[in-house]
Scaffold this motif. Structure first.
Motif, short mmCIF file in Angstrom:
data_model
loop_
_atom_site.label_atom_id
_atom_site.label_comp_id
_atom_site.label_asym_id
_atom_site.label_seq_id
_atom_site.Cartn_x
_atom_site.Cartn_y
_atom_site.Cartn_z
N ILE A 1 16.64 3.89 -31.02
CA ILE A 1 16.13 2.53 -31.22
C ILE A 1 14.60 2.58 -31.19
O ILE A 1 14.01 3.20 -30.30
N MET A 2 13.96 1.95 -32.17
CA MET A 2 12.50 1.96 -32.19
C MET A 2 11.96 0.75 -31.42
O MET A 2 12.33 -0.39 -31.70
N LEU A 3 11.10 1.04 -30.46
CA LEU A 3 10.45 -0.02 -29.70
C LEU A 3 8.95 0.20 -29.82
O LEU A 3 8.45 1.30 -29.58
N SER B 1 8.68 -6.86 -37.96
CA SER B 1 9.87 -7.58 -38.37
C SER B 1 10.93 -7.45 -37.30
O SER B 1 11.00 -6.44 -36.61
N GLY B 2 11.74 -8.48 -37.17
CA GLY B 2 12.78 -8.46 -36.15
C GLY B 2 12.40 -9.40 -35.03
O GLY B 2 12.22 -10.59 -35.24
N THR C 1 15.91 -6.11 -35.45
CA THR C 1 17.06 -6.88 -35.00
C THR C 1 18.22 -5.98 -34.56
O THR C 1 18.83 -6.23 -33.52
N GLU C 2 18.51 -4.95 -35.34
CA GLU C 2 19.62 -4.06 -34.98
C GLU C 2 19.36 -3.39 -33.63
O GLU C 2 20.26 -3.31 -32.78
N GLY C 3 18.15 -2.91 -33.46
CA GLY C 3 17.77 -2.27 -32.20
C GLY C 3 17.89 -3.23 -31.04
O GLY C 3 18.37 -2.87 -29.95
N ALA C 4 17.47 -4.47 -31.26
CA ALA C 4 17.53 -5.49 -30.21
C ALA C 4 18.98 -5.73 -29.79
O ALA C 4 19.28 -5.88 -28.61
N LYS C 5 19.87 -5.75 -30.78
CA LYS C 5 21.30 -5.97 -30.47
C LYS C 5 21.82 -4.82 -29.62
O LYS C 5 22.55 -5.03 -28.65
N LEU D 1 9.63 -14.52 -30.62
CA LEU D 1 9.72 -14.98 -32.01
C LEU D 1 10.59 -14.04 -32.80
O LEU D 1 10.64 -12.84 -32.51
N THR D 2 11.27 -14.58 -33.78
CA THR D 2 12.04 -13.72 -34.67
C THR D 2 11.64 -14.05 -36.11
O THR D 2 11.28 -15.18 -36.42
N GLY D 3 11.70 -13.06 -36.98
CA GLY D 3 11.36 -13.29 -38.38
C GLY D 3 11.06 -11.98 -39.09
O GLY D 3 11.12 -10.90 -38.50
N ASP D 4 10.77 -12.11 -40.37
CA ASP D 4 10.42 -10.93 -41.16
C ASP D 4 8.93 -10.93 -41.42
O ASP D 4 8.35 -11.97 -41.65
N SER D 5 8.34 -9.75 -41.41
CA SER D 5 6.90 -9.60 -41.67
C SER D 5 6.08 -10.63 -40.91
O SER D 5 5.36 -11.42 -41.49
N ILE D 6 6.24 -10.61 -39.61
CA ILE D 6 5.43 -11.50 -38.77
C ILE D 6 4.06 -10.85 -38.60
O ILE D 6 3.95 -9.71 -38.17
#
Lengths: 152, 287
Positions: A143-145, A40-41, A62-66, A119-124
């Protein structure tokens, strides 16, 4: 999977992230996954061809990406993942993969990489080109990568 | 190799004369010469040449330092090192500052021609790719769907696509790697993917995992065929496709605005297919 391959990607993260201004980089988990991955994210994937063929997929929430985008843009606040922030994340995936490919070439494995697809989205749900995928989860300043490598 | 403006940097007037003759033979225009680093930096900034041949030993510095300084201001200028001295260490240093090729003196006309050609054909090749990739991918997807699915197949170009697009259910991404790199994205709904899989395999029992496999192979074939068509136009493209990655989920957004790309909607009896393909200008490989 060849240890040299996954180590090239790990070394890339530990080399590149400090250059961008990140402090602590820890491996939280390293495991082999089956073909399907759920993320997700933000997911970024890059194609790889040459002595080895396959792809790599990076997943960040998403938060980590920001936060990553903000640090990459010299501390500029990033409230939403706009085009500029996405471009920074996209560039990061490119840098990490290019660096990994240089590490691979030092192991006499020569590969070329494609531009990233984001791509962005939830539960991809991701299906990569191999059944067994090498996965490494990093904790980078909280941040988790996640890096998924399918290469053979 | 016309309209290429060259500057020669060399501490020997003899070498300058030799290089001048060789370059003029190729139809290149010599717009400046310099015997030392200071003059080279100054003249380069004034005349902004397309190409510089750079000697490695200069009375007031070296070719590496000189190139580094010139490239700071002239990002588009290409530099070929031409020197009597050539070893692994200096080649690595040359690469690092952005010198594109290294030739050893005495320079052979054929080697010089080949280096210049490779440096500048990239620009031309990108132009050829830009004007042909659209047709190659249109043709590739049209003939596949017409042959395998049949019925009405209409390929429509999306005039102005946005920076992002929403997935209809399943997306596939394939990397394209060659002289210039690119990317192919295919997207369709689960129903369309299932419908196509069942039709092609003539088996109503096909499930979503089979549809994912179909879509992955479908994208691989479209990408592979189109790249072969393009490679046929010019072998120097050297385009290869990477294995596909398939994404499935609700509310997935795909970024397509980051590189020069074109989007298409392909209307079929079994539903719409979205295709986005794009390329970016590749860097010149070391020579």
């Amino acid at each position: 999977m060849d240890v040299a391959i996954i180590n090239s990607f790990i070394a890339s993260v530990t080399d590149v992230m400090p250059q961008l201004g990140f402090g602590s980089i820890n491996i939280k988990n390293q495991l082999e996954k089956s073909k399907k991955i759920v993320a997700s994210g933000i997911v970024l994937t890059l194609g790889i061809v040459g002595d080895k063929k396959g792809n790599v997929a990076y997943a960040i929430d998403t938060e980590g990406a920001k936060q990553i985008a903000s640090i990459m843009m010299m501390g500029m606040p990033v409230d939403e993942l706009d085009d500029m922030a996405k471009s920074a994340i996209s560039e990061l995936s490119n840098m990490l993969t290019a660096n990994a490919s240089i590490n691979l070439s030092n192991e006499s494995i020569n590969v070329d990489i494609s531009p990233p697809t984001m791509l962005t989205g939830d539960s991809i749900e991701l299906s990569m080109s191999k059944d067994q995928i090498m996965c490494v989860e990093f904790d980078i300043d909280g941040i988790m990568l996640e890096i998924n490598v399918a290469l053979d | 190799m016309e309209n290429i403006r060259v500057m020669i940097v060399d501490d020997s007037t003899f070498s300058i004369a030799v290089l001048k003759r060789m370059l003029q033979k190729d139809g290149l225009e010599i717009v400046g010469t310099a015997l030392n680093m200071n003059d080279a930096i100054q003249i380069a900034q004034e005349i902004k040449p397309d190409l510089i041949t750079m000697d490695m030993t200069l009375p007031d510095g070296d070719g590496i330092e000189c190139s580094k300084e010139i490239l700071k201001h002239l990002k588009e200028t290409k530099i070929i090192a031409i020197s009597a001295m050539m070893d692994e260490e200096i080649i690595q240093r040359a690469k690092k500052v952005g010198i594109k090729a290294y030739l050893q003196k005495p320079v052979d006309q054929t080697d010089l021609d080949a280096a210049i050609e490779r440096l500048f054909e990239g620009e031309e090749l990108y132009g050829v790719l830009k004007s042909n990739f659209e047709e190659a991918f249109r043709e590739s997807i049209f003939s596949f769907l017409k042959r395998e699915i049949g019925g009405d197949v209409v390929v429509q170009k999306v005039a102005d696509h946005a920076m992002t697009t929403n997935s209809s259910g399943i997306s596939v991404a394939i990397g394209i790697i060659g002289r210039h790199d690119g990317r192919l994205i295919m997207d369709m709904s689960e129903a369309t993917a299932l419908g196509m899989t069942r039709k092609i395999l003539q088996d109503e029992g096909q499930q979503i995992d089979d549809a994912i496999n179909f879509l992955s192979e479908f994208t691989n074939i479209i990408g592979g065929n189109a790249c072969s068509l393009l490679n046929g136009l010019n072998r120097s493209f050297g385009l290869r496709v990477s294995p596909p990655t398939v994404f499935r989920g609700k509310d997935i957004t795909i970024s397509i605005g980051d590189i020069m790309s074109e989007s298409f909607i392909i209307k079929t009896d079994l539903g719409d297919v979205f295709m986005n393909v794009g390329f970016q200008k590749g860097e010149v490989a070391w020579m």
